[in-house]
Design an enzyme around this catalytic site. Structure first.
Site, mmCIF file in Angstrom:
data_model
loop_
_atom_site.group_PDB
_atom_site.id
_atom_site.type_symbol
_atom_site.label_atom_id
_atom_site.label_comp_id
_atom_site.label_asym_id
_atom_site.label_seq_id
_atom_site.Cartn_x
_atom_site.Cartn_y
_atom_site.Cartn_z
ATOM 1 N N GLN A 93 0.851 -1.196 0.000
ATOM 2 C CA GLN A 93 0.000 0.000 0.000
ATOM 3 C C GLN A 93 0.880 1.238 0.000
ATOM 4 O O GLN A 93 0.382 2.353 -0.069
ATOM 5 C CB GLN A 93 -0.878 0.009 1.260
ATOM 6 C CG GLN A 93 -1.835 -1.158 1.349
ATOM 7 C CD GLN A 93 -2.397 -1.295 2.760
ATOM 8 O OE1 GLN A 93 -3.415 -0.703 3.097
ATOM 9 N NE2 GLN A 93 -1.728 -2.070 3.588
ATOM 10 N N ASN A 94 2.195 1.033 0.125
ATOM 11 C CA ASN A 94 3.093 2.176 0.268
ATOM 12 C C ASN A 94 3.378 2.824 -1.083
ATOM 13 O O ASN A 94 3.487 2.153 -2.105
ATOM 14 C CB ASN A 94 4.404 1.743 0.938
ATOM 15 C CG ASN A 94 4.154 1.233 2.346
ATOM 16 O OD1 ASN A 94 3.080 1.465 2.897
ATOM 17 N ND2 ASN A 94 5.106 0.540 2.914
ATOM 18 N N HIS A 111 -1.641 1.490 -4.108
ATOM 19 C CA HIS A 111 -2.020 2.901 -3.994
ATOM 20 C C HIS A 111 -1.139 3.819 -4.842
ATOM 21 O O HIS A 111 -1.098 5.027 -4.604
ATOM 22 C CB HIS A 111 -2.009 3.323 -2.514
ATOM 23 C CG HIS A 111 -3.068 2.632 -1.704
ATOM 24 N ND1 HIS A 111 -3.079 2.549 -0.334
ATOM 25 C CD2 HIS A 111 -4.192 1.974 -2.105
ATOM 26 C CE1 HIS A 111 -4.140 1.876 0.078
ATOM 27 N NE2 HIS A 111 -4.831 1.504 -0.977
ATOM 28 N N CYS A 122 -4.463 14.174 -20.661
ATOM 29 C CA CYS A 122 -3.657 13.596 -21.752
ATOM 30 C C CYS A 122 -3.481 12.088 -21.603
ATOM 31 O O CYS A 122 -3.003 11.427 -22.529
ATOM 32 C CB CYS A 122 -2.277 14.234 -21.793
ATOM 33 S SG CYS A 122 -2.313 16.004 -21.994
ATOM 34 N N CYS A 140 0.980 20.315 -21.730
ATOM 35 C CA CYS A 140 -0.349 20.737 -22.211
ATOM 36 C C CYS A 140 -0.868 21.941 -21.433
ATOM 37 O O CYS A 140 -1.873 22.546 -21.812
ATOM 38 C CB CYS A 140 -1.349 19.573 -22.107
ATOM 39 S SG CYS A 140 -1.838 19.204 -20.410
ATOM 40 N N GLY A 177 3.151 -4.347 8.963
ATOM 41 C CA GLY A 177 2.991 -2.913 9.220
ATOM 42 C C GLY A 177 1.799 -2.247 8.582
ATOM 43 O O GLY A 177 1.920 -1.142 8.070
ATOM 44 N N PRO A 204 3.864 -4.275 15.762
ATOM 45 C CA PRO A 204 4.020 -4.142 17.220
ATOM 46 C C PRO A 204 2.694 -4.220 17.949
ATOM 47 O O PRO A 204 2.656 -4.486 19.150
ATOM 48 C CB PRO A 204 4.640 -2.747 17.402
ATOM 49 C CG PRO A 204 4.997 -2.248 16.058
ATOM 50 C CD PRO A 204 4.269 -3.066 15.037
HETATM 51 P P1 OAD Z 1 -1.400 2.972 9.020
HETATM 52 O O1 OAD Z 1 -0.713 4.233 9.407
HETATM 53 O O2 OAD Z 1 -2.875 2.923 9.058
HETATM 54 O O3 OAD Z 1 -0.870 1.779 9.956
HETATM 55 C C1 OAD Z 1 0.495 1.591 10.202
HETATM 56 C C2 OAD Z 1 0.665 0.274 10.940
HETATM 57 O O4 OAD Z 1 2.064 0.054 11.082
HETATM 58 C C3 OAD Z 1 0.067 0.237 12.363
HETATM 59 O O5 OAD Z 1 -0.683 -0.951 12.515
HETATM 60 C C4 OAD Z 1 1.294 0.225 13.261
HETATM 61 O O6 OAD Z 1 1.079 -0.511 14.466
HETATM 62 C C5 OAD Z 1 2.307 -0.463 12.373
HETATM 63 N N1 OAD Z 1 3.723 -0.167 12.670
HETATM 64 C C6 OAD Z 1 4.260 0.966 13.169
HETATM 65 N N2 OAD Z 1 5.592 0.864 13.261
HETATM 66 C C7 OAD Z 1 5.923 -0.373 12.800
HETATM 67 C C8 OAD Z 1 7.153 -1.074 12.636
HETATM 68 N N3 OAD Z 1 8.327 -0.539 12.967
HETATM 69 N N4 OAD Z 1 7.109 -2.329 12.114
HETATM 70 C C9 OAD Z 1 5.927 -2.893 11.776
HETATM 71 N N5 OAD Z 1 4.739 -2.270 11.910
HETATM 72 C C10 OAD Z 1 4.730 -1.022 12.413
HETATM 73 O O7 OAD Z 1 -0.809 2.571 7.587
HETATM 74 P P2 OAD Z 1 -1.445 1.636 6.457
HETATM 75 O O8 OAD Z 1 -2.147 0.470 7.062
HETATM 76 O O9 OAD Z 1 -0.386 1.371 5.476
HETATM 77 O O10 OAD Z 1 -3.625 5.191 1.699
HETATM 78 O O11 OAD Z 1 -2.505 2.613 5.824
HETATM 79 C C11 OAD Z 1 -3.245 2.178 4.735
HETATM 80 C C12 OAD Z 1 -3.532 3.315 3.813
HETATM 81 O O12 OAD Z 1 -4.126 4.384 4.557
HETATM 82 C C13 OAD Z 1 -2.299 3.955 3.204
HETATM 83 O O13 OAD Z 1 -1.840 3.267 2.062
HETATM 84 C C14 OAD Z 1 -2.790 5.313 2.846
HETATM 85 C C15 OAD Z 1 -3.585 5.649 4.093
HETATM 86 O O14 OAD Z 1 -4.623 6.530 3.936
HETATM 87 C C16 OAD Z 1 -3.701 6.180 0.845
HETATM 88 O O15 OAD Z 1 -3.059 7.208 0.980
HETATM 89 C C17 OAD Z 1 -4.644 5.898 -0.264
#
Ligand code: OAD
Length: 229
Positions: A93-94, A111, A122, A140, A177, A204
Protein backbone atom coordinates in the site's frame (compact mmCIF):
# COMPACT_ATOMS: atom_id res chain seq x y z
CA UNK A 1 8.95 -20.59 13.64
CA UNK A 2 7.70 -19.99 10.11
CA UNK A 3 10.53 -19.95 7.53
CA UNK A 4 10.01 -18.20 4.19
CA UNK A 5 12.27 -20.70 2.41
CA UNK A 6 9.86 -23.56 3.29
CA UNK A 7 7.26 -22.11 0.90
CA UNK A 8 7.25 -21.75 -2.89
CA UNK A 9 4.72 -18.94 -3.30
CA UNK A 10 5.09 -16.12 -0.85
CA UNK A 11 3.52 -12.66 -0.80
CA UNK A 12 4.69 -9.85 1.47
CA UNK A 13 1.76 -7.49 2.00
CA UNK A 14 3.11 -4.24 3.38
CA UNK A 15 1.81 -0.97 4.81
CA UNK A 16 3.22 2.22 6.26
CA UNK A 17 4.70 0.41 9.28
CA UNK A 18 7.16 -1.26 6.90
CA UNK A 19 8.76 2.15 6.28
CA UNK A 20 8.33 3.55 9.80
CA UNK A 21 11.85 2.59 10.90
CA UNK A 22 13.26 4.37 7.83
CA UNK A 23 11.79 7.61 9.16
CA UNK A 24 8.73 7.77 6.87
CA UNK A 25 5.70 8.60 9.05
CA UNK A 26 2.72 6.24 9.19
CA UNK A 27 -0.81 7.50 8.54
CA UNK A 28 -2.47 6.55 11.82
CA UNK A 29 -1.35 6.21 15.41
CA UNK A 30 1.32 8.31 17.12
CA UNK A 31 2.91 10.80 14.72
CA UNK A 32 0.57 9.64 11.94
CA UNK A 33 0.00 11.99 8.99
CA UNK A 34 -3.76 11.97 9.30
CA UNK A 35 -3.41 13.20 12.89
CA UNK A 36 -1.63 16.31 11.59
CA UNK A 37 -3.31 16.91 8.24
CA UNK A 38 -6.92 16.62 7.16
CA UNK A 39 -6.93 14.22 4.24
CA UNK A 40 -9.93 16.16 2.89
CA UNK A 41 -7.51 19.08 2.34
CA UNK A 42 -4.53 17.19 0.89
CA UNK A 43 -5.42 13.73 -0.34
CA UNK A 44 -8.50 13.76 -2.52
CA UNK A 45 -9.35 14.90 -6.03
CA UNK A 46 -11.66 17.67 -4.73
CA UNK A 47 -8.77 19.23 -2.75
CA UNK A 48 -6.53 19.01 -5.82
CA UNK A 49 -9.16 20.62 -8.05
CA UNK A 50 -9.61 23.41 -5.47
CA UNK A 51 -5.93 24.10 -4.76
CA UNK A 52 -3.42 22.02 -6.71
CA UNK A 53 -0.45 23.99 -5.36
CA UNK A 54 -1.33 23.25 -1.71
CA UNK A 55 -1.84 19.58 -2.50
CA UNK A 56 1.51 19.50 -4.34
CA UNK A 57 3.25 21.23 -1.43
CA UNK A 58 2.04 18.38 0.81
CA UNK A 59 3.19 15.73 -1.64
CA UNK A 60 6.50 17.47 -2.34
CA UNK A 61 7.18 17.19 1.41
CA UNK A 62 6.34 13.48 1.23
CA UNK A 63 8.74 13.05 -1.70
CA UNK A 64 11.55 14.96 0.02
CA UNK A 65 11.03 13.00 3.22
CA UNK A 66 11.06 9.62 1.46
CA UNK A 67 14.08 10.60 -0.65
CA UNK A 68 15.98 11.44 2.54
CA UNK A 69 15.30 8.00 4.07
CA UNK A 70 16.97 4.67 3.40
CA UNK A 71 15.44 1.17 3.23
CA UNK A 72 16.15 -0.93 6.36
CA UNK A 73 17.38 -4.51 6.65
CA UNK A 74 13.82 -5.84 6.40
CA UNK A 75 13.46 -4.26 2.95
CA UNK A 76 16.81 -5.73 1.87
CA UNK A 77 15.86 -9.15 3.19
CA UNK A 78 12.60 -9.19 1.23
CA UNK A 79 14.56 -8.14 -1.87
CA UNK A 80 17.01 -11.00 -1.27
CA UNK A 81 14.16 -13.53 -0.97
CA UNK A 82 12.61 -12.13 -4.14
CA UNK A 83 15.93 -12.51 -5.99
CA UNK A 84 16.50 -16.06 -4.82
CA UNK A 85 12.92 -17.40 -4.96
CA UNK A 86 10.89 -16.95 -8.17
CA UNK A 87 7.60 -17.37 -6.26
CA UNK A 88 8.09 -14.31 -4.04
CA UNK A 89 6.13 -11.12 -4.73
CA UNK A 90 5.32 -7.91 -2.86
CA UNK A 91 1.90 -6.28 -2.64
CA UNK A 92 2.22 -2.87 -1.03
CA UNK A 93 0.00 0.00 0.00
CA UNK A 94 3.09 2.18 0.27
CA UNK A 95 3.75 4.92 -2.24
CA UNK A 96 7.30 5.71 -1.12
CA UNK A 97 9.20 3.35 -3.46
CA UNK A 98 11.29 1.97 -0.58
CA UNK A 99 10.92 -1.69 -1.64
CA UNK A 100 12.23 -0.90 -5.12
CA UNK A 101 15.15 1.04 -3.68
CA UNK A 102 16.10 -2.14 -1.81
CA UNK A 103 15.97 -4.06 -5.11
CA UNK A 104 12.45 -5.53 -5.29
CA UNK A 105 11.09 -5.82 -8.84
CA UNK A 106 7.95 -8.03 -8.57
CA UNK A 107 5.76 -5.50 -6.81
CA UNK A 108 2.11 -4.45 -7.02
CA UNK A 109 1.65 -0.88 -5.78
CA UNK A 110 -2.02 -0.81 -4.78
CA UNK A 111 -2.02 2.90 -3.99
CA UNK A 112 0.32 4.03 -6.76
CA UNK A 113 3.64 5.82 -6.41
CA UNK A 114 4.86 9.23 -5.33
CA UNK A 115 7.52 8.85 -8.01
CA UNK A 116 5.12 8.88 -10.95
CA UNK A 117 3.31 11.93 -12.33
CA UNK A 118 0.05 11.73 -14.24
CA UNK A 119 -1.69 14.14 -16.59
CA UNK A 120 -5.29 12.94 -16.61
CA UNK A 121 -6.54 14.96 -19.62
CA UNK A 122 -3.66 13.60 -21.75
CA UNK A 123 -3.58 10.10 -20.21
CA UNK A 124 0.18 10.41 -19.71
CA UNK A 125 2.14 8.90 -16.84
CA UNK A 126 5.84 9.67 -16.29
CA UNK A 127 8.38 8.47 -13.79
CA UNK A 128 9.95 11.45 -12.02
CA UNK A 129 12.39 11.51 -9.10
CA UNK A 130 13.19 15.25 -8.96
CA UNK A 131 13.18 16.75 -5.49
CA UNK A 132 11.98 19.44 -5.58
CA UNK A 133 9.89 19.08 -8.70
CA UNK A 134 11.04 21.44 -11.46
CA UNK A 135 7.57 21.91 -12.91
CA UNK A 136 4.07 21.24 -11.61
CA UNK A 137 2.48 21.44 -15.07
CA UNK A 138 2.56 19.09 -18.03
CA UNK A 139 3.41 20.54 -21.47
CA UNK A 140 -0.35 20.74 -22.21
CA UNK A 141 -0.63 23.42 -19.51
CA UNK A 142 -2.57 21.30 -17.02
CA UNK A 143 -1.24 20.32 -13.60
CA UNK A 144 0.52 17.02 -13.15
CA UNK A 145 -0.92 15.08 -10.24
CA UNK A 146 0.88 12.40 -8.25
CA UNK A 147 -0.03 8.97 -9.67
CA UNK A 148 -1.38 7.79 -6.34
CA UNK A 149 -4.75 6.67 -5.03
CA UNK A 150 -6.39 9.40 -2.96
CA UNK A 151 -9.45 9.05 -0.77
CA UNK A 152 -12.43 8.46 -3.03
CA UNK A 153 -10.30 7.26 -5.98
CA UNK A 154 -10.64 3.77 -7.40
CA UNK A 155 -7.67 1.45 -7.39
CA UNK A 156 -6.30 0.57 -10.83
CA UNK A 157 -8.15 -2.55 -11.94
CA UNK A 158 -5.11 -4.27 -13.44
CA UNK A 159 -2.99 -3.68 -10.33
CA UNK A 160 -5.77 -4.85 -8.02
CA UNK A 161 -6.40 -7.91 -10.21
CA UNK A 162 -2.72 -8.90 -10.26
CA UNK A 163 -2.39 -8.37 -6.50
CA UNK A 164 -5.53 -10.42 -5.84
CA UNK A 165 -4.23 -13.23 -8.04
CA UNK A 166 -0.88 -13.23 -6.22
CA UNK A 167 -2.59 -13.35 -2.83
CA UNK A 168 -5.18 -15.97 -3.75
CA UNK A 169 -2.52 -18.31 -5.09
CA UNK A 170 0.18 -17.87 -2.45
CA UNK A 171 1.06 -20.43 0.21
CA UNK A 172 2.38 -17.90 2.72
CA UNK A 173 1.17 -14.33 3.21
CA UNK A 174 3.33 -12.14 5.43
CA UNK A 175 1.48 -8.97 6.44
CA UNK A 176 3.86 -6.25 7.64
CA UNK A 177 2.99 -2.91 9.22
CA UNK A 178 -0.56 -2.22 8.19
CA UNK A 179 -3.52 -1.25 10.37
CA UNK A 180 -5.81 -3.07 7.92
CA UNK A 181 -8.49 -0.39 7.94
CA UNK A 182 -8.30 0.76 4.32
CA UNK A 183 -10.32 -1.19 1.75
CA UNK A 184 -10.17 -2.86 -0.68
CA UNK A 185 -6.48 -3.42 0.23
CA UNK A 186 -7.34 -4.95 3.62
CA UNK A 187 -9.87 -7.28 2.00
CA UNK A 188 -7.08 -8.93 0.00
CA UNK A 189 -5.27 -9.85 3.19
CA UNK A 190 -8.46 -11.26 4.69
CA UNK A 191 -9.06 -13.41 1.59
CA UNK A 192 -5.67 -15.12 1.75
CA UNK A 193 -6.61 -17.60 4.46
CA UNK A 194 -9.86 -18.57 2.75
CA UNK A 195 -7.75 -19.42 -0.30
CA UNK A 196 -5.49 -21.67 1.75
CA UNK A 197 -2.48 -19.53 2.66
CA UNK A 198 -0.77 -19.53 6.01
CA UNK A 199 -1.09 -15.91 7.17
CA UNK A 200 1.53 -14.28 9.38
CA UNK A 201 1.26 -10.76 10.73
CA UNK A 202 4.24 -8.63 11.81
CA UNK A 203 3.22 -5.56 13.79
CA UNK A 204 4.02 -4.14 17.22
CA UNK A 205 0.27 -3.94 17.87
CA UNK A 206 -2.87 -5.98 17.25
CA UNK A 207 -4.75 -4.77 14.16
CA UNK A 208 -8.04 -5.22 12.33
CA UNK A 209 -6.37 -8.09 10.46
CA UNK A 210 -5.10 -9.97 13.50
CA UNK A 211 -8.20 -12.16 13.75
CA UNK A 212 -7.65 -13.28 10.13
CA UNK A 213 -4.05 -14.35 10.79
CA UNK A 214 -2.67 -17.74 11.80
CA UNK A 215 0.42 -16.32 13.46
CA UNK A 216 0.91 -12.85 14.98
CA UNK A 217 4.47 -11.74 15.62
CA UNK A 218 4.63 -8.64 17.79
CA UNK A 219 7.53 -6.34 17.03
CA UNK A 220 9.00 -4.10 14.38
CA UNK A 221 9.53 -5.09 10.75
CA UNK A 222 13.33 -4.88 10.86
CA UNK A 223 13.48 -6.95 14.03
CA UNK A 224 10.98 -9.70 13.12
CA UNK A 225 11.55 -10.25 9.37
CA UNK A 226 15.06 -11.70 9.94
CA UNK A 227 13.45 -14.31 12.21
CA UNK A 228 11.67 -15.74 9.14
CA UNK A 229 15.00 -16.44 7.38
P1 OAD B 1 -1.40 2.97 9.02
O1 OAD B 1 -0.71 4.23 9.41
O2 OAD B 1 -2.87 2.92 9.06
O3 OAD B 1 -0.87 1.78 9.96
C1 OAD B 1 0.50 1.59 10.20
C2 OAD B 1 0.66 0.27 10.94
O4 OAD B 1 2.06 0.05 11.08
C3 OAD B 1 0.07 0.24 12.36
O5 OAD B 1 -0.68 -0.95 12.52
C4 OAD B 1 1.29 0.23 13.26
O6 OAD B 1 1.08 -0.51 14.47
C5 OAD B 1 2.31 -0.46 12.37
N1 OAD B 1 3.72 -0.17 12.67
C6 OAD B 1 4.26 0.97 13.17
N2 OAD B 1 5.59 0.86 13.26
C7 OAD B 1 5.92 -0.37 12.80
C8 OAD B 1 7.15 -1.07 12.64
N3 OAD B 1 8.33 -0.54 12.97
N4 OAD B 1 7.11 -2.33 12.11
C9 OAD B 1 5.93 -2.89 11.78
N5 OAD B 1 4.74 -2.27 11.91
C10 OAD B 1 4.73 -1.02 12.41
O7 OAD B 1 -0.81 2.57 7.59
P2 OAD B 1 -1.44 1.64 6.46
O8 OAD B 1 -2.15 0.47 7.06
O9 OAD B 1 -0.39 1.37 5.48
O10 OAD B 1 -3.62 5.19 1.70
O11 OAD B 1 -2.51 2.61 5.82
C11 OAD B 1 -3.25 2.18 4.74
C12 OAD B 1 -3.53 3.31 3.81
O12 OAD B 1 -4.13 4.38 4.56
C13 OAD B 1 -2.30 3.95 3.20
O13 OAD B 1 -1.84 3.27 2.06
C14 OAD B 1 -2.79 5.31 2.85
C15 OAD B 1 -3.58 5.65 4.09
O14 OAD B 1 -4.62 6.53 3.94
C16 OAD B 1 -3.70 6.18 0.84
O15 OAD B 1 -3.06 7.21 0.98
C17 OAD B 1 -4.64 5.90 -0.26
Amino acid sequence: MVKVSNFNKVVFFTGAGMSAECGVPTYRGQGGLWGQYRHEDYACQEAFDRDPEAVWEFHERRRAQAAGCQPHRGHFLIAEWEREMPGVQVVTQNIDGMHQRAGVTRIHELHGSLWRLRCDPCGIVEENHEVPLGHLRHACGGFWRPDIVWFGDCLRRDVLGDARHAIRTCELLVIVGTSGVVYPAAQLAVEARAFGALVVEINPEATHLTASCDVSLRGSASEILPQLA
